[in-house]
Design an enzyme around this catalytic site. Structure first.
Site, PDB file in Angstrom:
ATOM      1  CG  ASP A  35      54.383  48.061  31.894  1.00 51.54           C
ATOM      2  OD1 ASP A  35      54.671  48.742  32.874  1.00 51.54           O
ATOM      3  OD2 ASP A  35      54.042  46.959  31.781  1.00 51.54           O
ATOM      4  CE1 TYR A  68      42.740  46.692  33.746  1.00 47.24           C
ATOM      5  CE2 TYR A  68      44.608  47.833  32.774  1.00 47.24           C
ATOM      6  CZ  TYR A  68      43.763  47.645  33.618  1.00 47.24           C
ATOM      7  OH  TYR A  68      44.008  48.281  34.843  1.00 47.24           O
TER       8      TYR A  68
END
Length: 163
Positions: free
Chosen positions: A90, A149
């Site tokens: 994002d 992540y």
């Protein structure tokens, strides 16, 4: 094996050859006649705060994907090459070790693609680590064995100083 009569180059004599052998010869001729697609994988990192996310968006041109398309489009001879990535981010999210795949019908030296990616962002927010050739079946999304992540969250109160 099934056997099929086959004429020689002179056309006078007929010979017998296994069908499997004939298929292999046909495949070999096809590969020589047609250019085979070459798949490339680029491993890179980027500073996401400078971009509106990874994925192409019609409202903005300031995305990682669009910047990479422009960079590799020159060497590939395409305005908008198809890119696949292992994971999108994002707006404001950074990446380290992201794998992006793309293909070409021409065999382009990896060094040339690496130079193109190094010049993708003059600000230095996109950093390519390597470009490698892979078999046609390789795909950044589906060939990934794992993803990792890391989320860093600020857990203290921030006091704003006002004038």
């Amino acid at each position: 094996f099934f056997w099929r009569a086959r004429r020689s180059e002179a056309g006078a004599k007929a010979s017998c050859a296994p069908v499997e052998e004939r298929r292999e010869e046909d495949e070999s001729k096809r590969r020589k006649k047609n250019k085979e697609r070459v798949t490339y994988a680029a491993t890179l990192g980027y500073y996401g705060s400078a971009y509106d996310g990874y994925a192409w968006q019609p409202a903005t041109t300031d995305t990682i994907e669009k910047t990479l398309q422009i960079a590799v489009g020159g060497p590939l001879g395409k305005d908008s090459p198809v890119l696949q990535c292992a994971g999108r981010t994002d707006k404001g999210v950074h990446a380290v070790g992201l794998v992006v795949t793309f293909y070409s019908w021409e065999d382009i030296p990896e060094e040339r693609l690496m130079r193109a990616l190094q010049g993708a962002d003059p600000r230095g927010h996109i950093v390519p680590y390597q470009v490698t050739k892979h078999p046609r079946s390789f795909h950044a999304t589906f060939s990934a064995h794992w993803r990792y992540y890391v989320y860093i969250l600020l857990l203290c109160k921030v006091t704003r100083v006002t004038d």
